[in-house]
Design an enzyme around this catalytic site. Structure first.
Site, PDB file in Angstrom:
ATOM      1  N   GLN A  34      48.323  50.687  53.835  1.00 59.58           N
ATOM      2  CA  GLN A  34      49.070  49.551  54.405  1.00 59.58           C
ATOM      3  C   GLN A  34      48.867  48.275  53.564  1.00 59.58           C
ATOM      4  O   GLN A  34      48.657  48.377  52.372  1.00 59.58           O
ATOM      5  CB  GLN A  34      48.670  49.307  55.869  1.00 59.58           C
ATOM      6  N   ASP A  68      53.469  49.054  51.413  1.00 61.75           N
ATOM      7  CA  ASP A  68      54.525  49.562  50.519  1.00 61.75           C
ATOM      8  C   ASP A  68      54.678  48.713  49.256  1.00 61.75           C
ATOM      9  O   ASP A  68      55.780  48.543  48.742  1.00 61.75           O
ATOM     10  CB  ASP A  68      55.879  49.648  51.261  1.00 61.75           C
TER      11      ASP A  68
HETATM   12  P1  IMP Z   1      51.249  51.737  63.414  1.00 56.80           P
HETATM   13  O1  IMP Z   1      50.278  51.581  62.287  1.00 56.80           O
HETATM   14  O2  IMP Z   1      52.002  53.031  63.370  1.00 56.80           O
HETATM   15  O3  IMP Z   1      50.615  51.483  64.749  1.00 56.80           O
HETATM   16  O4  IMP Z   1      52.369  50.602  63.249  1.00 56.80           O
HETATM   17  C1  IMP Z   1      52.070  49.227  63.407  1.00 56.80           C
HETATM   18  C2  IMP Z   1      52.869  48.391  62.425  1.00 56.80           C
HETATM   19  O5  IMP Z   1      52.411  48.643  61.106  1.00 56.80           O
HETATM   20  C3  IMP Z   1      54.350  48.719  62.408  1.00 56.80           C
HETATM   21  O6  IMP Z   1      55.052  47.532  62.133  1.00 56.80           O
HETATM   22  C4  IMP Z   1      54.489  49.674  61.240  1.00 56.80           C
HETATM   23  O7  IMP Z   1      55.789  49.675  60.708  1.00 56.80           O
HETATM   24  C5  IMP Z   1      53.491  49.082  60.278  1.00 56.80           C
HETATM   25  N1  IMP Z   1      52.950  50.073  59.319  1.00 56.80           N
HETATM   26  C6  IMP Z   1      52.019  51.018  59.558  1.00 56.80           C
HETATM   27  N2  IMP Z   1      51.772  51.723  58.443  1.00 56.80           N
HETATM   28  C7  IMP Z   1      52.537  51.207  57.462  1.00 56.80           C
HETATM   29  C8  IMP Z   1      52.708  51.497  56.071  1.00 56.80           C
HETATM   30  O8  IMP Z   1      52.091  52.381  55.486  1.00 56.80           O
HETATM   31  N3  IMP Z   1      53.606  50.721  55.404  1.00 56.80           N
HETATM   32  C9  IMP Z   1      54.292  49.715  56.002  1.00 56.80           C
HETATM   33  N4  IMP Z   1      54.171  49.405  57.295  1.00 56.80           N
HETATM   34  C10 IMP Z   1      53.299  50.146  58.023  1.00 56.80           C
END
Ligand code: IMP
Length: 373
Positions: free
Chosen positions: A218, A13
């Site tokens: 990410q 972000d």
């Molecule tokens: P996942 O990718 O959904 O498995 O989430 C794993 C971690 O990465 C969590 O803390 C999410 O909040 C973070 N995360 C995943 N995608 C994003 C993104 O696009 N922006 C910020 N945090 C992310």
């Protein structure tokens, strides 16, 4: 050779989309290498606002080619919606999807919402970890190539049901394979013509000198290998992930633009040394989301430089509009942490920095910056 990579240097972000917009004149192909619908960006065309998760934001500029690379995990319903958005805009841009990318199936998403990941890590519940788990496991994965015919997709889904019957019963996943095939047929049909061997495609374009923008998803601190493990995502949003997730050689990347937000945010759990709203506030903040605004008194304290840490955190959320695109969660906010940024710049070999959201700090009488540990 002509690849520029745009990579987030914090926990995601950072505002990568803005830099992609600025660079839009300089490339013909926008490619995404890793992750899936966990990522989110908002595109405002002036007439309509689109929330996107999968397709590279570069294709919202006219006549671009968007590639969803082999390193991605793709939820079919989401991709279908986004292809429809692009058709609505009708700007001459096209999307192609790597046959080697993996499909996030309904059971992956279900298991991410009902398993330990969501509770312990605070995932986006998008099925990312479970899809990459299937990819690593190899016997139960479904790839985009498997959408090629209705029969092939059916054969694959049926096979996974055979293998995972016990697990589905244990986690309470109740859909039948027939339900899933029926639910997804519209998306399979729409996506099937877009499937290509994107590795060969990109290598040919590189050879022809076409300019490619690799849009990172990410941020580096969410990297599975180099981030704040285990509070990370399940892919490599660092420079290495661009090479493996697109199949392009490392020396084709000429320029690495690191996106750094002027303060720090993170969503989900995990360490955050310069945090202003602490982790225990996270759930409280989520429930506050709809009425999160600053009172006149609070504005005054901030202007005087007498706000406490919690209020400063709230200020960053409100002024920076720090709400997640995918989950709507309030992002945790804190000061810029240069110790961490120094580390991620080094890992990614960044040769240009774009500092974003500096305006959010405008007018603050006092700023803090983390310099070392
Ligand atoms: P996942 O990718 O959904 O498995 O989430 C794993 C971690 O990465 C969590 O803390 C999410 O909040 C973070 N995360 C995943 N995608 C994003 C993104 O696009 N922006 C910020 N945090 C992310």
């Amino acid at each position: 050779m002509p690849v520029t990579a745009v990579i987030g240097q914090q926990w995601g972000d950072e505002g990568k989309g803005k830099v992609v917009d600025l660079k839009s004149k300089t490339f013909e192909i926008a490619a995404r290498a890793t992750g899936g619908r966990n990522a989110g960006h908002t595109v405002n065309t002036g007439e309509k606002v689109y929330k996107l998760h999968l397709i590279p934001s570069g294709v919202f500029h006219p006549n671009k080619i968007g590639i969803l690379g082999n390193g991605m995990v793709i939820e079919l319903e989401t991709l279908y919606k986004e292809i429809k958005f692009l058709k609505e805009i009708d700007n001459g841009s096209k999307i192609y999807v790597s046959g080697k990318a993996h499909v996030t199936m309904p059971w992956h998403k279900y298991s991410d919402s009902h398993g330990a990941g969501e509770k312990k890590i605070g995932t986006t519940k998008s099925g990312i970890g479970p899809t990459y788990q299937s990819k690593a496991n190899r016997t139960e994965a479904i790839r985009i190539y498997d959408l090629k015919t209705k029969e092939r997709f059916e054969r694959k889904v049926k096979k996974v049901f055979g293998l995972k019957k016990g697990e589905f019963e244990r986690i309470g996943f109740e859909k039948t394979y027939r339900d899933i095939l029926d639910d997804l047929e519209y998306a399979r049909k729409a996506i099937e013509p877009l499937v290509i061997d994107s590795t060969t495609y990109l290598l040919r374009e590189l050879y022809n000198g076409t300019n490619i923008l690799a849009e990172g998803a990410q941020g580096a601190l969410l990297d599975y290998d180099h981030g704040t493990y285990p509070f990370v995502t399940s892919s490599n949003p660092t420079i290495g992930g661009i090479c493996t997730g697109l199949g392009i050689p490392a020396n084709s990347i000429e320029n690495v633009i690191g996106i750094v937000k002027a303060y720090t945010t993170r969503v989900g759990f995990g360490p955050f040394p310069t945090e202003l709203t602490n982790e225990s506030n996270l759930n409280k903040e989520i429930s506050l989301k709809s009425k999160l605004e600053l009172t006149t008194e609070e504005e005054e304290l901030i202007k005087n430089g007498t706000a406490n840490d919690e209020l400063m955190g709230k200020y960053l959320v409100v002024k920076g509009k720090e709400f997640g695109t995918t989950t709507g969660r309030v992002r945790r906010c804190g000061w810029l942490d240069l110790g961490l940024v120094k580390y991620t710049l080094a890992i990614n070999g960044v040769n240009e920095i774009a500092l974003t959201k500096l305006d959010v700090l405008d007018g603050l009488p006092k700023l803090k910056i983390g310099t070392n540990y």
